[in-house]
Design a protein around this motif. Structure first.
Motif, PDB file in Angstrom:
ATOM      1  N   ASP A  48       0.846  -1.186   0.000  1.00 34.48           N
ATOM      2  CA  ASP A  48       0.000   0.000   0.000  1.00 34.48           C
ATOM      3  C   ASP A  48       0.887   1.243   0.000  1.00 34.48           C
ATOM      4  O   ASP A  48       1.795   1.378   0.831  1.00 34.48           O
ATOM      5  CB  ASP A  48      -0.896  -0.040   1.238  1.00 34.48           C
ATOM      6  CG  ASP A  48      -1.850   1.150   1.314  1.00 34.48           C
ATOM      7  OD1 ASP A  48      -1.942   1.911   0.336  1.00 34.48           O
ATOM      8  OD2 ASP A  48      -2.510   1.290   2.362  1.00 34.48           O
ATOM      9  N   ALA A  49       0.635   2.143  -0.909  1.00 37.20           N
ATOM     10  CA  ALA A  49       1.474   3.335  -1.032  1.00 37.20           C
ATOM     11  C   ALA A  49       1.180   4.393   0.020  1.00 37.20           C
ATOM     12  O   ALA A  49       2.020   5.254   0.273  1.00 37.20           O
ATOM     13  CB  ALA A  49       1.292   3.947  -2.427  1.00 37.20           C
ATOM     14  N   GLU A  50       0.004   4.343   0.648  1.00 37.16           N
ATOM     15  CA  GLU A  50      -0.401   5.436   1.530  1.00 37.16           C
ATOM     16  C   GLU A  50       0.535   5.632   2.727  1.00 37.16           C
ATOM     17  O   GLU A  50       0.929   6.769   3.022  1.00 37.16           O
ATOM     18  CB  GLU A  50      -1.838   5.239   2.004  1.00 37.16           C
ATOM     19  CG  GLU A  50      -2.393   6.435   2.788  1.00 37.16           C
ATOM     20  CD  GLU A  50      -2.260   7.739   2.001  1.00 37.16           C
ATOM     21  OE1 GLU A  50      -1.910   8.758   2.616  1.00 37.16           O
ATOM     22  OE2 GLU A  50      -2.502   7.732   0.781  1.00 37.16           O
ATOM     23  N   ARG A  53       3.622   7.212   1.438  1.00 34.36           N
ATOM     24  CA  ARG A  53       3.346   8.605   1.065  1.00 34.36           C
ATOM     25  C   ARG A  53       3.306   9.478   2.336  1.00 34.36           C
ATOM     26  O   ARG A  53       3.834  10.593   2.340  1.00 34.36           O
ATOM     27  CB  ARG A  53       2.013   8.685   0.319  1.00 34.36           C
ATOM     28  CG  ARG A  53       1.722  10.033  -0.263  1.00 34.36           C
ATOM     29  CD  ARG A  53       0.668  10.028  -1.374  1.00 34.36           C
ATOM     30  NE  ARG A  53      -0.349   9.009  -1.224  1.00 34.36           N
ATOM     31  CZ  ARG A  53      -0.492   7.987  -2.089  1.00 34.36           C
ATOM     32  NH1 ARG A  53       0.308   7.863  -3.131  1.00 34.36           N
ATOM     33  NH2 ARG A  53      -1.444   7.085  -1.919  1.00 34.36           N
ATOM     34  N   LEU A  83       4.433   8.854  -6.652  1.00 31.73           N
ATOM     35  CA  LEU A  83       3.864   8.532  -5.348  1.00 31.73           C
ATOM     36  C   LEU A  83       3.109   9.725  -4.777  1.00 31.73           C
ATOM     37  O   LEU A  83       2.026   9.585  -4.193  1.00 31.73           O
ATOM     38  CB  LEU A  83       4.976   8.093  -4.395  1.00 31.73           C
ATOM     39  CG  LEU A  83       4.589   7.841  -2.941  1.00 31.73           C
ATOM     40  CD1 LEU A  83       3.705   6.607  -2.839  1.00 31.73           C
ATOM     41  CD2 LEU A  83       5.839   7.674  -2.082  1.00 31.73           C
ATOM     42  N   GLY A  86       1.318  11.653  -8.871  1.00 28.42           N
ATOM     43  CA  GLY A  86       0.829  10.929 -10.033  1.00 28.42           C
ATOM     44  C   GLY A  86       1.540  11.402 -11.292  1.00 28.42           C
ATOM     45  O   GLY A  86       2.675  11.877 -11.256  1.00 28.42           O
ATOM     46  N   ALA A  93      -3.501   9.352 -11.377  1.00 31.20           N
ATOM     47  CA  ALA A  93      -3.541   9.771  -9.988  1.00 31.20           C
ATOM     48  C   ALA A  93      -2.282   9.277  -9.270  1.00 31.20           C
ATOM     49  O   ALA A  93      -1.550   8.422  -9.781  1.00 31.20           O
ATOM     50  CB  ALA A  93      -4.789   9.210  -9.310  1.00 31.20           C
ATOM     51  N   SER A  95       0.248   7.145  -7.023  1.00 30.62           N
ATOM     52  CA  SER A  95       0.347   5.688  -6.947  1.00 30.62           C
ATOM     53  C   SER A  95      -0.439   5.132  -5.764  1.00 30.62           C
ATOM     54  O   SER A  95      -0.411   5.691  -4.670  1.00 30.62           O
ATOM     55  CB  SER A  95       1.817   5.279  -6.812  1.00 30.62           C
ATOM     56  OG  SER A  95       2.594   5.822  -7.854  1.00 30.62           O
ATOM     57  N   LYS A  96      -1.134   4.026  -6.009  1.00 33.61           N
ATOM     58  CA  LYS A  96      -1.830   3.321  -4.936  1.00 33.61           C
ATOM     59  C   LYS A  96      -0.992   2.177  -4.383  1.00 33.61           C
ATOM     60  O   LYS A  96      -1.188   1.745  -3.251  1.00 33.61           O
ATOM     61  CB  LYS A  96      -3.159   2.769  -5.441  1.00 33.61           C
ATOM     62  CG  LYS A  96      -4.182   3.845  -5.813  1.00 33.61           C
ATOM     63  CD  LYS A  96      -5.501   3.220  -6.236  1.00 33.61           C
ATOM     64  CE  LYS A  96      -6.537   4.277  -6.567  1.00 33.61           C
ATOM     65  NZ  LYS A  96      -7.839   3.673  -6.978  1.00 33.61           N
ATOM     66  N   ARG A  97      -0.068   1.673  -5.210  1.00 35.19           N
ATOM     67  CA  ARG A  97       0.788   0.573  -4.779  1.00 35.19           C
ATOM     68  C   ARG A  97       2.236   0.899  -5.112  1.00 35.19           C
ATOM     69  O   ARG A  97       2.519   1.745  -5.952  1.00 35.19           O
ATOM     70  CB  ARG A  97       0.374  -0.737  -5.456  1.00 35.19           C
ATOM     71  CG  ARG A  97      -1.041  -1.182  -5.161  1.00 35.19           C
ATOM     72  CD  ARG A  97      -1.295  -2.574  -5.723  1.00 35.19           C
ATOM     73  NE  ARG A  97      -1.061  -2.625  -7.166  1.00 35.19           N
ATOM     74  CZ  ARG A  97      -1.016  -3.754  -7.864  1.00 35.19           C
ATOM     75  NH1 ARG A  97      -1.169  -4.907  -7.261  1.00 35.19           N
ATOM     76  NH2 ARG A  97      -0.807  -3.725  -9.185  1.00 35.19           N
TER      77      ARG A  97
END
Length: 267
Positions: A48-50, A53, A83, A86, A93, A95-97
């Protein structure tokens, strides 16, 4: 010097050593999230990128920009840019991963003194104590300013300041390591100027080099050990024997000892 940061942030907790409840909570939450993110990276093909980030944004509060972070982590700048932002040109958008190796490399970067930018403001406790100790040894402030490349007016502010820039911390720490064992006269300082510096230190009650340990000189909660027994009930007597004013920790320790003795006697 830099303006104080807002409360409730990890940066305020670490750089200014604020221990209020919001700052402690922010630091604890951040550490927990980072540990979880690192643990996930050990087994997932993508992570998970969150949390990563959030780590990048947190480092930004410490003055570590994303391009500097990419260099420190050894990760392509494009990966960190995507990240955060986007790819606007392609309408993508953030990155989500993220690849585990990139996530771990980014998460491994911490806001240590070596990684922070030279202009980032940090707690000045250790810098202040080092400069004061050198003056107490007989090094004039003008000479310390010359050797650090600082204007004397700036050094005068630093020697009593609360926040200092990282570049100043590095310069003063290096100078202290060079000079704390050197007698000023042997370093080219005229004897009368060295004596004048020592008198200034006495007037301001600045602790000399021997009062500090390398392990505690940067800790705000530490205090100068003038006698080898400071902070204990015997410290006050040691001050009198040496002939120097009693420090606050020794007064407090003596008062606490007497209060305890009175409670025992009354029981």
């Amino acid at each position: 010097m830099g303006a104080p940061r807002r409360h409730g942030t990890n940066a305020k907790y670490h750089l200014e050593r604020c221990r209020c409840a919001p700052c402690c909570t922010a630091a604890s939450e951040y550490d927990n999230n980072r540990r979880r993110a690192i643990a996930y990276g050990r087994w997932q093909p993508f992570v998970d990128a969150e949390p990563v980030r959030a780590h990048v944004r947190n480092l930004g509060e410490f003055g570590i920009g994303w391009m500097r972070l990419a260099r420190l982590a050894g990760v392509p700048r494009g990966s960190v840019s995507k990240l955060l932002y986007g790819d606007p040109q392609r309408g993508l958008a953030p990155s989500k991963r993220l690849l585990p190796k990139n996530a771990l490399a980014i998460l491994a970067v911490q806001p240590t003194l070596d990684n922070l930018g030279a202009r980032v403001a940090v707690d000045g406790t250790g810098t202040r104590r080092r400069l004061q100790a050198l003056v107490a040894k007989g090094w004039p402030q003008s000479e310390l300013a010359r050797r650090t490349g600082m204007h004397q007016a700036n050094l005068s502010k630093t020697i009593t300041g609360t926040l200092v820039q990282v570049g100043t911390v590095r310069a003063v720490s290096g100078l202290y390591d060079q000079l704390w064992r050197v007698e000023p006269v042997d370093g080219g300082v005229p004897a009368h100027r060295a004596e004048a510096a020592r008198r200034i230190a006495v007037q301001h009650n600045w602790a000399p080099v021997g009062c500090w340990d390398d392990d505690t000189i940067d800790a705000p909660e530490a205090f100068a050990d003038w006698t080898g027994k400071c902070g204990t009930p015997d410290g006050r007597r040691s001050h009198y024997r040496i002939g120097i004013p009693v420090c606050a920790p020794c007064r407090d320790a003596r008062t606490a000892h007497r209060n305890q003795a009175a409670l025992v006697a009354a029981a």
